[in-house]
Design a protein around this motif. Structure first.
Motif, PDB file in Angstrom:
ATOM      1  N   GLN A  33       0.830  -1.205   0.000  1.00 24.63           N
ATOM      2  CA  GLN A  33       0.000   0.000   0.000  1.00 24.63           C
ATOM      3  C   GLN A  33       0.864   1.255   0.000  1.00 24.63           C
ATOM      4  N   SER A  34       1.934   1.247   0.805  1.00 23.28           N
ATOM      5  CA  SER A  34       2.831   2.404   0.835  1.00 23.28           C
ATOM      6  C   SER A  34       3.453   2.655  -0.534  1.00 23.28           C
ATOM      7  N   ILE A  35       3.844   1.588  -1.206  1.00 23.90           N
ATOM      8  CA  ILE A  35       4.441   1.739  -2.531  1.00 23.90           C
ATOM      9  C   ILE A  35       3.403   2.256  -3.524  1.00 23.90           C
ATOM     10  N   ALA A  36       2.163   1.750  -3.433  1.00 23.45           N
ATOM     11  CA  ALA A  36       1.104   2.236  -4.325  1.00 23.45           C
ATOM     12  C   ALA A  36       0.847   3.723  -4.089  1.00 23.45           C
ATOM     13  N   GLU A  68      13.167   1.648  -2.847  1.00 23.32           N
ATOM     14  CA  GLU A  68      14.446   2.353  -3.000  1.00 23.32           C
ATOM     15  C   GLU A  68      14.401   3.276  -4.219  1.00 23.32           C
ATOM     16  N   TYR A  69      13.871   2.756  -5.314  1.00 25.44           N
ATOM     17  CA  TYR A  69      13.773   3.553  -6.539  1.00 25.44           C
ATOM     18  C   TYR A  69      12.856   4.753  -6.338  1.00 25.44           C
ATOM     19  N   GLY A  70      11.670   4.513  -5.804  1.00 23.15           N
ATOM     20  CA  GLY A  70      10.729   5.613  -5.598  1.00 23.15           C
ATOM     21  C   GLY A  70      11.284   6.669  -4.667  1.00 23.15           C
ATOM     22  N   TYR A  71      11.920   6.218  -3.595  1.00 26.57           N
ATOM     23  CA  TYR A  71      12.510   7.169  -2.642  1.00 26.57           C
ATOM     24  C   TYR A  71      13.637   7.959  -3.317  1.00 26.57           C
TER      25      TYR A  71
END
Length: 228
Positions: A33-36, A68-71
Motif C-alpha cells: 500500500q505504501s508503494i502504491a 528504494e527507486y521511488g525514494y
C-alpha cells in the motif's frame, strides 16, 4: 485526473482500507500500500508526500528495490542528491537490468558532476543488457558534455546492436549519428546515416526533413542498407 490514474488510486485506497481494518489500524502502513501511494504521489510530482510513503518501507522492509527507486526519485527532486544516490544505488544493485533505475541513478550522477561513474554505469548497462536505450542515454549526456568521442562510440553501439532481429530496428540512432556527424563537419557520413535511416523507415518525417535539408529529394535511389 485521467481514468486510469483514478482507478489505480481507488484500488490502492480500497486495498489499504481493507488491510487497515483487518489489522486494527495499528502499526505502519502495509508495504504494498505504501508503494502504491508513493507511486501515486510520484505521478503527480508530490515529492515530499512520495518520500514520506517510501521511507517507512526502507526501514521496515529493507531490500525492496521499488521503494528504494521511488525514494531515490523523490529525493532527487527534493534536492537531496546524496540520499537519492544511496537509495538508487541500492535499487540498481538489486535490479541492474531495470533501465528506469539506471537512468534515475545516471541523472543523480550527472547532477553531482560525477561523469566518470555516469559513463561507467551507462556503458556497462548498455553492454551487459544490449540496451539501445542505455547507449542513446549515454550519447545524450556525452553530447551535453561536448564529448564527441564518447557520443560517437555510444551511437555506434546503439546502431550495432540494432540488428532488426533482437530488437525492432529504429531510425533513432541513425538520426542522432547523422546529427552529430553534421556538427563535427562530416557531411558525407551524415548523409550516409540518413540514407540508412530512410531504408529503415522511408515514411519517417524526421528522416525526410533531414535529407531535404541536405539538398536531397528522397526517392527510390535514396535508401542505403543499414549494413552498407
Amino acid at each position: 485526473m485521467d481514468r486510469n490514474r483514478t482507478m489505480r488510486w481507488i484500488a490502492a485506497c480500497a486495498a489499504g482500507l481493507v488491510t487497515s481494518l483487518l489489522a486494527g489500524c495499528n502499526g505502519p502502513r502495509p508495504t504494498d500500500q505504501s508503494i502504491a501511494y508513493g507511486n501515486h504521489y510520484l505521478e503527480y510530482e508530490k515529492w515530499q508526500e512520495a518520500a514520506d510513503e517510501f521511507k517507512p518501507v526502507l526501514e521496515h522492509s529493507p531490500g525492496n528495490w521499488r521503494a528504494e527507486y521511488g525514494y531515490g526519485v523523490a529525493m532527487t527532486n527534493l534536492g537531496d542528491l546524496p540520499a537519492a544516490r544511496s537509495a538508487l544505488e541500492r535499487a540498481n544493485a538489486r535490479m541492474p537490468s531495470n533501465m528506469d533505475v539506471v537512468f534515475a541513478l545516471a541523472q543523480v550522477m550527472y547532477a553531482q558532476k560525477d561523469y566518470s561513474q555516469l559513463y561507467q554505469l551507462l556503458q556497462g548497462s548498455a553492454s551487459e543488457f544490449s540496451s539501445q536505450a542505455a547507449y542513446l542515454k549515454l550519447a545524450d549526456y556525452a553530447m551535453e558534455l561536448k564529448d564527441n568521442d564518447t557520443a560517437l562510440m555510444a551511437l555506434q553501439g546503439a546502431i550495432t546492436i540494432d540488428d532488426g532481429f533482437s530488437v525492432d530496428r529504429s531510425t533513432e540512432p541513425y538520426l542522432r549519428m547523422a546529427q552529430l556527424q553534421e556538427q563535427i563537419g562530416n557531411r558525407d557520413e551524415a548523409v550516409r546515416r540518413l540514407r540508412q535511416a530512410y531504408a529503415i523507415q522511408p515514411l519517417d518525417p524526421r528522416v525526410i526533413a533531414a535529407l531535404e535539408a541536405q539538398g536531397m529529394q528522397p526517392g527510390p535511389g535514396t535508401a542505403l542498407s543499414p549494413e552498407a
